[in-house]
Scaffold this motif. Sequence first.
Motif, PDB file in Angstrom:
ATOM      1  N   VAL A 123       0.724  -1.323  -0.004  1.00 19.16           N
ATOM      2  CA  VAL A 123       0.037  -0.142  -0.035  1.00 19.16           C
ATOM      3  C   VAL A 123       0.827   1.286   0.049  1.00 19.16           C
ATOM      4  CG1 VAL A 123      -0.076   0.365   2.491  1.00 19.16           C
ATOM      5  CG2 VAL A 123      -2.045   1.009   0.979  1.00 19.16           C
ATOM      6  N   LEU A 124       0.427   2.658  -0.541  1.00 18.33           N
ATOM      7  CA  LEU A 124       0.937   3.665  -0.658  1.00 18.33           C
ATOM      8  C   LEU A 124      -0.043   4.513  -0.135  1.00 18.33           C
ATOM      9  CD1 LEU A 124       3.399   3.332  -3.821  1.00 18.33           C
ATOM     10  CD2 LEU A 124       4.204   3.368  -1.442  1.00 18.33           C
ATOM     11  N   ASP A 125       0.494   5.621   0.650  1.00 20.82           N
ATOM     12  CA  ASP A 125      -0.453   6.472   1.298  1.00 20.82           C
ATOM     13  C   ASP A 125      -0.269   7.890   0.636  1.00 20.82           C
ATOM     14  OD1 ASP A 125      -2.189   7.908   3.304  1.00 20.82           O
ATOM     15  OD2 ASP A 125      -0.339   9.266   3.516  1.00 20.82           O
ATOM     16  N   GLU A 126      -1.177   8.317  -0.282  1.00 21.75           N
ATOM     17  CA  GLU A 126      -0.938   9.352  -1.394  1.00 21.75           C
ATOM     18  C   GLU A 126      -0.441  10.740  -0.714  1.00 21.75           C
ATOM     19  OE1 GLU A 126      -3.616  11.855  -4.382  1.00 21.75           O
ATOM     20  OE2 GLU A 126      -4.499   9.686  -3.694  1.00 21.75           O
ATOM     21  N   ILE A 127      -1.055  10.986   0.545  1.00 17.78           N
ATOM     22  CA  ILE A 127      -0.836  12.208   1.075  1.00 17.78           C
ATOM     23  C   ILE A 127       1.028  12.226   1.646  1.00 17.78           C
ATOM     24  CG2 ILE A 127      -0.888  13.826   2.797  1.00 17.78           C
ATOM     25  CD1 ILE A 127      -3.830  13.036   3.114  1.00 17.78           C
ATOM     26  N   THR A 128       1.131  11.001   2.199  1.00 16.87           N
ATOM     27  CA  THR A 128       2.797  11.072   2.543  1.00 16.87           C
ATOM     28  C   THR A 128       3.531  11.083   1.383  1.00 16.87           C
ATOM     29  OG1 THR A 128       2.176   9.723   4.536  1.00 16.87           O
ATOM     30  CG2 THR A 128       4.217   9.691   4.053  1.00 16.87           C
ATOM     31  N   LEU A 129       3.251  10.220   0.299  1.00 14.71           N
ATOM     32  CA  LEU A 129       4.203  10.228  -0.985  1.00 14.71           C
ATOM     33  C   LEU A 129       4.136  11.540  -1.549  1.00 14.71           C
ATOM     34  CD1 LEU A 129       5.783   8.460  -2.630  1.00 14.71           C
ATOM     35  CD2 LEU A 129       3.950   7.722  -3.870  1.00 14.71           C
ATOM     36  N   THR A 130       3.186  12.504  -1.366  1.00 13.43           N
ATOM     37  CA  THR A 130       3.072  13.647  -2.090  1.00 13.43           C
ATOM     38  C   THR A 130       4.087  14.402  -1.343  1.00 13.43           C
ATOM     39  OG1 THR A 130       0.724  13.527  -2.797  1.00 13.43           O
ATOM     40  CG2 THR A 130       1.766  15.666  -2.589  1.00 13.43           C
ATOM     41  N   GLU A 131       4.241  14.436  -0.283  1.00 12.17           N
ATOM     42  CA  GLU A 131       5.127  15.191   0.645  1.00 12.17           C
ATOM     43  C   GLU A 131       6.636  14.876   0.127  1.00 12.17           C
ATOM     44  OE1 GLU A 131       4.370  14.425   4.702  1.00 12.17           O
ATOM     45  OE2 GLU A 131       2.370  15.393   4.775  1.00 12.17           O
TER      46      GLU A 131
END
Length: 418
Positions: free
Chosen positions: A226-234
């Motif tokens: 899984v990847l968290d979109e918000i954290t990866l955006t950061e």
Amino acid sequence: MFPALQKTPAVQSTETPASNPSFPQTSPTPEGPVAATDSSPDHVTLRIWLPVQFDPSAGTPAGDLLFSRLNEFMNQNPGVKIEVRLKALEGTGGLLESLAAANAAAPLALPDLIALPRPMLESAALKGLLHPYEGMGELLDDEGWYDYARQLAYLQKSVFGLPFAGDALVLVYRPVAIDVPPRDWESVLGFGSPLAFSAADPQAIFTINQYQAAGGAIRDEQGRPVLDEITLTEVLTFYQQASLAGVMPVWLTQLEAEEQVWQAFAEEQAPMAVVWASNYFNQSSSLAFDTTIAPQITTDGSVYTLATGWVWALASPDPVRQSLASLLAQFLVDKQFLGEWNGAAGYFPPHADSLAAWGNEEMRPLVGRISATAQLIPSEDLLSSLGPTLEEMVVLVLKQQADPLMAAKSAAERINQP
């Protein structure tokens, strides 16, 4: 009592160094059936497989320590002889390939004890090429083992290895160019000088480290990637800012392997780089300038790094031989010996009590701090699931061909399948 271990490998592989003419050499491991090793109660030969880099007959400080330790075990256990066989780390004739070949065609040629890095341990154990240790829970419950090292030992809740060497991602830098190494994203952006890392690494180790340090999850409750979109955006936004600031120039997208990162650092293309600690310890002396290490950067400066390491694993299917090999493995993870050997070999000791015997006294507090907070690198199956997607998005962002928000959204949609 058997004579002392001869200072020569019992078998050579394609990557074995030139033989010492003072000692007799034996032929490579045969591919077909071999005669049974004498394993009567008063005469047992334990066979160990090692990569060439750990050769006890190499005449290196680490080799001499291992050589002496193996002899000490034989002296304490009359009737036990140890035979060391060297293998290439990877490829044809390598540890994993040889183990699979022997298991299928020549089981009597299997090693009793084999040194494996964590990724190979996972692969070999899942293929049924290794056997779990019995009764090692108490040994590994010792609080002195660093968390990542204890995790090295386990696979699917069974102990498949005893940790003997640790490694972690670190920041290597030139003190003449950097007085105080950056610790967080904000401070590294202020430097304006390149930070070398393998942006095109298909496993995206550095990016996964940054993502996890920022609080991002890599598995969901069912254990799926899984990847968290918000954290990866950061994370990708930081990469974009670093690219614009000259900290992550576009040439980083050509670096796929750590060897390329180290070369860029050695050629002074960057005053700092993210590498495995073992790389630094074993190669820094060849550089034309002074270097040192620090914890790698994280979003808020907290010490968080991915770690891996080596373990002793059991490969013989014979319970009696497993028992003897288990005793040898425990003997080889003695705390004092671990400290001395890891210091000489250029690795982190996996046990806190071993630090006192680790060679570099000035660096011990730093190594202890990094080791105490290190997290085991994700499994190979998880890296192969996440890595290519993350690598692709990192390259796009650094080449300014994708917006961080859209790149993160695309990666999350690709990975987070229902």
